[in-house]
Structure formats: C-alpha cells, structure tokens
Scaffold this motif. Structure first.
Motif, PDB file in Angstrom:
ATOM      1  N   SER A   1       0.460  -1.092  -0.432  1.00 12.10           N
ATOM      2  CA  SER A   1      -0.068   0.159  -0.115  1.00 12.10           C
ATOM      3  C   SER A   1       0.803   1.160   0.066  1.00 12.10           C
ATOM      4  CB  SER A   1      -0.859  -0.098   1.953  1.00 12.10           C
ATOM      5  OG  SER A   1      -1.198   1.580   1.502  1.00 12.10           O
ATOM      6  N   THR A   2       0.466   2.289  -0.445  1.00  7.62           N
ATOM      7  CA  THR A   2       1.306   3.540  -0.398  1.00  7.62           C
ATOM      8  C   THR A   2      -0.346   4.986  -0.066  1.00  7.62           C
ATOM      9  OG1 THR A   2      -0.162   4.450  -2.744  1.00  7.62           O
ATOM     10  CG2 THR A   2       2.554   3.194  -2.976  1.00  7.62           C
ATOM     11  N   SER A   3       0.023   4.561   1.334  1.00  6.66           N
ATOM     12  CA  SER A   3      -1.388   5.251   2.632  1.00  6.66           C
ATOM     13  C   SER A   3      -0.388   6.224   2.820  1.00  6.66           C
ATOM     14  CB  SER A   3      -1.677   4.413   3.317  1.00  6.66           C
ATOM     15  OG  SER A   3      -0.700   3.493   4.125  1.00  6.66           O
ATOM     16  N   PHE A   4       1.182   5.594   2.623  1.00 10.03           N
ATOM     17  CA  PHE A   4       1.676   7.385   3.366  1.00 10.03           C
ATOM     18  C   PHE A   4       2.001   9.071   2.500  1.00 10.03           C
ATOM     19  CE2 PHE A   4       4.418   3.855   1.289  1.00 10.03           C
ATOM     20  CZ  PHE A   4       5.299   4.587  -0.108  1.00 10.03           C
TER      21      PHE A   4
ATOM     22  N   THR B   1       0.655   6.336  13.403  1.00 10.71           N
ATOM     23  CA  THR B   1       1.750   5.385  14.825  1.00 10.71           C
ATOM     24  C   THR B   1       2.316   4.166  14.093  1.00 10.71           C
ATOM     25  OG1 THR B   1      -0.491   4.018  14.508  1.00 10.71           O
ATOM     26  CG2 THR B   1      -0.884   6.051  15.638  1.00 10.71           C
ATOM     27  N   GLU B   2       2.029   4.785  12.531  1.00 11.04           N
ATOM     28  CA  GLU B   2       2.990   3.457  11.964  1.00 11.04           C
ATOM     29  C   GLU B   2       4.792   3.267  12.317  1.00 11.04           C
ATOM     30  OE1 GLU B   2       1.826   1.686   8.420  1.00 11.04           O
ATOM     31  OE2 GLU B   2      -0.176   2.143   8.701  1.00 11.04           O
ATOM     32  N   ASN B   3       5.611   2.190  11.995  1.00  6.54           N
ATOM     33  CA  ASN B   3       6.986   2.133  11.974  1.00  6.54           C
ATOM     34  C   ASN B   3       7.098   2.217  10.365  1.00  6.54           C
ATOM     35  OD1 ASN B   3       7.310   2.206  14.762  1.00  6.54           O
ATOM     36  ND2 ASN B   3       8.592   0.477  14.842  1.00  6.54           N
ATOM     37  N   ARG B   4       7.390   3.993  10.704  1.00  3.78           N
ATOM     38  CA  ARG B   4       7.797   4.440   9.106  1.00  3.78           C
ATOM     39  C   ARG B   4      10.105   5.058   9.411  1.00  3.78           C
ATOM     40  NH1 ARG B   4       1.702   4.982   7.717  1.00  3.78           N
ATOM     41  NH2 ARG B   4       1.031   3.643   6.745  1.00  3.78           N
ATOM     42  N   ALA B   5       9.897   4.879   8.284  1.00  5.46           N
ATOM     43  CA  ALA B   5      11.609   5.697   8.736  1.00  5.46           C
ATOM     44  C   ALA B   5      11.990   6.767   6.996  1.00  5.46           C
ATOM     45  CB  ALA B   5      12.798   4.929   8.752  1.00  5.46           C
ATOM     46  N   LEU B   6      12.329   8.341   7.538  1.00 10.43           N
ATOM     47  CA  LEU B   6      11.940   8.598   6.130  1.00 10.43           C
ATOM     48  C   LEU B   6      13.450   8.786   5.904  1.00 10.43           C
ATOM     49  CD1 LEU B   6      10.883  10.261   3.807  1.00 10.43           C
ATOM     50  CD2 LEU B   6      10.679  12.286   5.243  1.00 10.43           C
ATOM     51  N   ILE B   7      14.848   8.711   4.339  1.00  5.12           N
ATOM     52  CA  ILE B   7      15.146   8.747   4.429  1.00  5.12           C
ATOM     53  C   ILE B   7      16.142  10.290   3.403  1.00  5.12           C
ATOM     54  CG2 ILE B   7      17.670   8.224   3.418  1.00  5.12           C
ATOM     55  CD1 ILE B   7      17.204   5.692   4.760  1.00  5.12           C
ATOM     56  N   ILE B   8      15.947  11.383   3.324  1.00  6.03           N
ATOM     57  CA  ILE B   8      16.393  11.966   2.468  1.00  6.03           C
ATOM     58  C   ILE B   8      17.340  12.118   2.099  1.00  6.03           C
ATOM     59  CG2 ILE B   8      16.235  14.796   2.126  1.00  6.03           C
ATOM     60  CD1 ILE B   8      14.324  14.799   4.569  1.00  6.03           C
ATOM     61  N   LEU B   9      17.576  12.472   0.563  1.00  2.87           N
ATOM     62  CA  LEU B   9      18.449  12.690  -0.049  1.00  2.87           C
ATOM     63  C   LEU B   9      18.794  13.618  -1.366  1.00  2.87           C
ATOM     64  CD1 LEU B   9      18.040   8.671  -1.770  1.00  2.87           C
ATOM     65  CD2 LEU B   9      19.699   8.836   0.488  1.00  2.87           C
ATOM     66  N   ASN B  10      20.300  13.248  -1.739  1.00  2.00           N
ATOM     67  CA  ASN B  10      20.300  14.967  -2.411  1.00  2.00           C
ATOM     68  C   ASN B  10      20.057  15.314  -3.139  1.00  2.00           C
ATOM     69  OD1 ASN B  10      21.965  17.008  -3.004  1.00  2.00           O
ATOM     70  ND2 ASN B  10      23.616  16.583  -3.083  1.00  2.00           N
ATOM     71  N   GLN B  11      18.311  15.217  -3.262  1.00  2.00           N
ATOM     72  CA  GLN B  11      18.123  15.253  -4.936  1.00  2.00           C
ATOM     73  C   GLN B  11      16.854  16.266  -4.461  1.00  2.00           C
ATOM     74  OE1 GLN B  11      16.965  11.536  -6.613  1.00  2.00           O
ATOM     75  NE2 GLN B  11      19.377  11.067  -7.306  1.00  2.00           N
ATOM     76  N   PRO B  12      16.349  17.433  -5.779  1.00  3.44           N
ATOM     77  CA  PRO B  12      15.155  18.198  -5.133  1.00  3.44           C
ATOM     78  C   PRO B  12      14.246  17.453  -4.906  1.00  3.44           C
ATOM     79  CG  PRO B  12      15.793  17.924  -7.548  1.00  3.44           C
ATOM     80  CD  PRO B  12      16.892  16.882  -6.846  1.00  3.44           C
TER      81      PRO B  12
ATOM     82  N   LYS C   1       8.062   8.168  11.800  1.00  2.00           N
ATOM     83  CA  LYS C   1       8.336   8.793  13.127  1.00  2.00           C
ATOM     84  C   LYS C   1       9.648   8.247  13.450  1.00  2.00           C
ATOM     85  CE  LYS C   1       5.657   5.072  15.726  1.00  2.00           C
ATOM     86  NZ  LYS C   1       5.904   4.166  17.055  1.00  2.00           N
ATOM     87  N   TRP C   2      10.928   8.567  12.339  1.00  2.00           N
ATOM     88  CA  TRP C   2      12.172   9.073  12.060  1.00  2.00           C
ATOM     89  C   TRP C   2      12.466   9.557  10.937  1.00  2.00           C
ATOM     90  CZ3 TRP C   2      16.502   6.781  10.047  1.00  2.00           C
ATOM     91  CH2 TRP C   2      17.525   6.432  10.570  1.00  2.00           C
ATOM     92  N   HIS C   3      13.065  10.820  11.565  1.00  4.62           N
ATOM     93  CA  HIS C   3      13.896  11.194   9.387  1.00  4.62           C
ATOM     94  C   HIS C   3      15.256  11.535   9.914  1.00  4.62           C
ATOM     95  CE1 HIS C   3      10.193  12.360  11.582  1.00  4.62           C
ATOM     96  NE2 HIS C   3       9.229  12.312  10.399  1.00  4.62           N
TER      97      HIS C   3
ATOM     98  N   TYR D   1      11.399  -1.207  10.777  1.00  2.00           N
ATOM     99  CA  TYR D   1      10.805   0.176   9.772  1.00  2.00           C
ATOM    100  C   TYR D   1      10.316   0.259   8.171  1.00  2.00           C
ATOM    101  CZ  TYR D   1      11.588   3.059  14.572  1.00  2.00           C
ATOM    102  OH  TYR D   1      11.340   3.671  15.805  1.00  2.00           O
ATOM    103  N   ASP D   2      10.065   0.641   8.389  1.00  2.00           N
ATOM    104  CA  ASP D   2       9.237   0.368   6.073  1.00  2.00           C
ATOM    105  C   ASP D   2       9.880   2.114   5.693  1.00  2.00           C
ATOM    106  OD1 ASP D   2       7.509  -1.239   6.505  1.00  2.00           O
ATOM    107  OD2 ASP D   2       5.565  -0.222   5.687  1.00  2.00           O
ATOM    108  N   ILE D   3      10.522   1.539   4.894  1.00  2.00           N
ATOM    109  CA  ILE D   3      11.851   2.489   4.897  1.00  2.00           C
ATOM    110  C   ILE D   3      11.217   3.351   3.754  1.00  2.00           C
ATOM    111  CG2 ILE D   3      13.750   3.119   3.547  1.00  2.00           C
ATOM    112  CD1 ILE D   3      15.346   1.098   5.119  1.00  2.00           C
ATOM    113  N   ILE D   4      11.077   4.681   3.998  1.00  2.00           N
ATOM    114  CA  ILE D   4      10.313   5.631   3.104  1.00  2.00           C
ATOM    115  C   ILE D   4      12.127   6.326   2.169  1.00  2.00           C
ATOM    116  CG2 ILE D   4       8.619   7.453   1.302  1.00  2.00           C
ATOM    117  CD1 ILE D   4       7.126   6.555   3.605  1.00  2.00           C
TER     118      ILE D   4
END
Length: 254
Positions: A5-8, A17-28, A42-44, A130-133
């Motif tokens: 699912s892409t509910s995020f 409340t779900e365990n998801r981690a956002l990783i921000i890369l060097n792109q616009p 939850k985690w950035h 965590y699910d990783i985005i």
C-alpha cells in the motif's frame, strides 16, 4: 502473497502511528511531497547533502515568536561522508541538537550509511523493522538512480518494505512470487510499469491493468511493460513474477 500500500502518500490529518523511516537524499523535491511524507514517519534521517535540501526548503524563515519553519522539521540524524553538507547547514542542525555523524567509509554510499544507522536503531529497540521511504533516489544523475535500483534490489532479501519516492514516481522491488498492490487513485496514476531490472528475464502475469500479462516473458532484450495504465475502476493490482522486478507508478501532483 505480499500485500502493498502507498497509504503514506495520501493526504491525512493525523500523525501516523506506524513505524516508518524517512531518508532524505540529495535530490530536489517539492514542499508538498515532503510535508506529506514527513508527517507519517516516526524517524527522519538526511543523507549528507540531503540536509542541504531540507534546510533550503524553507526560504521563509519566520513563523511566529521568532521561530522558523526549519525549527519544526529537525531530523533525528544526519550521516554520510559529509563531503556535500554545507558548513552553515551543519552548524544550524548541530546547534539544535541534531546528531551529525561522519562515516568516511568509501565503500558505502550515503544511502547505505543511513540504512545502516536505521538498522542499529531497530536492533536497540527490538521492536521489528521500520518501513523505509526514500525521498529522492530516482531523479538527477543516472548513476545515482542506478545505485538506488541496485541497492533496493539487494535490500529485498533483508528488508520487508523499502519505497523510493520522487515528485513524479513511487517505486519498489517486488520479489519473486505473488503480490497484491492496493491502488490509491487519489495519488497514483495513470501510468505504471513493471521493469525487469537486475535480472536476465522473468515471467509475468497480472490483473487490474489496462494491458495485462499472462505468463509473458519480460527482459531488456524483449518485452518491457512500460507506460501501462492503472484502471480507475480497479482498486487492486495482482502481479505474479518468477524473479524480482521493479514496480513503478506515476504520482499525481500533491
């Protein structure tokens, strides 16, 4: 059978409340996409130059009482070899208590270092993955995009769910077997693709697409299902693949 699912990516009014981690890369990326993803993780973490992207997102500093928009979006971690992060950006986040960790290992990329840090966090918490985005990774330099495709292909063996998101697309690896993908038409479509990346060939069957496949072989030397379409009346897509493939779907503008 794996379910996805892409509910995020959906617009919401409450914090996930779900365990998801956002990783921000060097792109616009756009403010609208960032805002949607940040609130449901939850985690950035910023991968080196990704901190510059986050910092520069807020050109209008003042919000109220001397606070700034940047103040409300502080990552838990910035890591990488730190050859891209600007000095002013580093100083800003350090002064606000953000952990900045340099890893000089030249045999791992900033993305790999971010995920390694997440895995250390998961191990210390002992509460599962965590699910990783990944925000970025599929635009800009071709070699960076190929690295994202390759690394997520490898991660399928150890991670349950890792998504790559840009303003134009969302994509992830479907391992061999059967998959059900819930289609959120509010944010996805119409185009989609099934890409035989990192394999010699695969045998594909699908339902729920405009041009379905039935035990069709797919390879770079043969058939590649690009520019396929999601059907507005279908809420699910079923895919069966004999080997790992990349699934991609177009994102509507936030």
């Amino acid at each position: 059978m794996r379910q996805w699912s892409t509910s995020f990516l959906m617009p919401h009014s409450a914090v996930s409340t779900e365990n998801r981690a956002l990783i921000i890369l060097n792109q616009p990326f756009s403010v609208a996409l960032f805002d949607r993803l940040w609130n449901f993780c939850k985690w950035h973490c910023c991968g080196d130059g990704g901190a510059n992207r986050l910092y520069d997102l807020f050109e209008n500093p003042e919000v109220e009482d001397g606070a700034t928009a940047r103040t409300f979006f502080l990552p838990e971690l910035i890591t990488g070899d730190l050859d891209s992060i600007r000095d002013d950006v580093k100083e800003y986040y350090v002064s606000r208590g953000v952990r900045v960790i340099q890893d000089k290992d030249q045999y791992s990329t900033d993305l790999m270092k971010c995920i390694s840090s997440l895995e250390e966090k998961e191990k210390s918490e002992g509460r599962g993955q965590y699910d990783i985005i990944l925000l970025g990774g599929m635009s800009g330099r071709l070699d960076h995009t190929i690295h994202t495709l390759s690394y997520l292909h490898k991660l399928r063996k150890s991670r349950q769910r890792t998504f790559a998101v840009s303003d134009d697309n969302v994509g992830w690896v479907l391992d061999e077997g059967e998959h059900i993908i819930r289609i959120d038409h509010q944010v996805l479509g119409p185009t989609c693709g099934l890409l035989p990346v990192g394999i010699d060939s695969t045998v594909l069957s699908t339902t729920g697409l405009r041009w379905n496949l039935t035990n069709n072989e797919s390879s770079f030397d043969g058939l590649v299902s690009t520019s396929n379409h999601l059907l507005p009346e279908e809420e699910m897509v079923w895919i069966k693949t004999s080997k790992p493939i990349w699934w991609t779907a177009e994102l509507k503008k936030c």
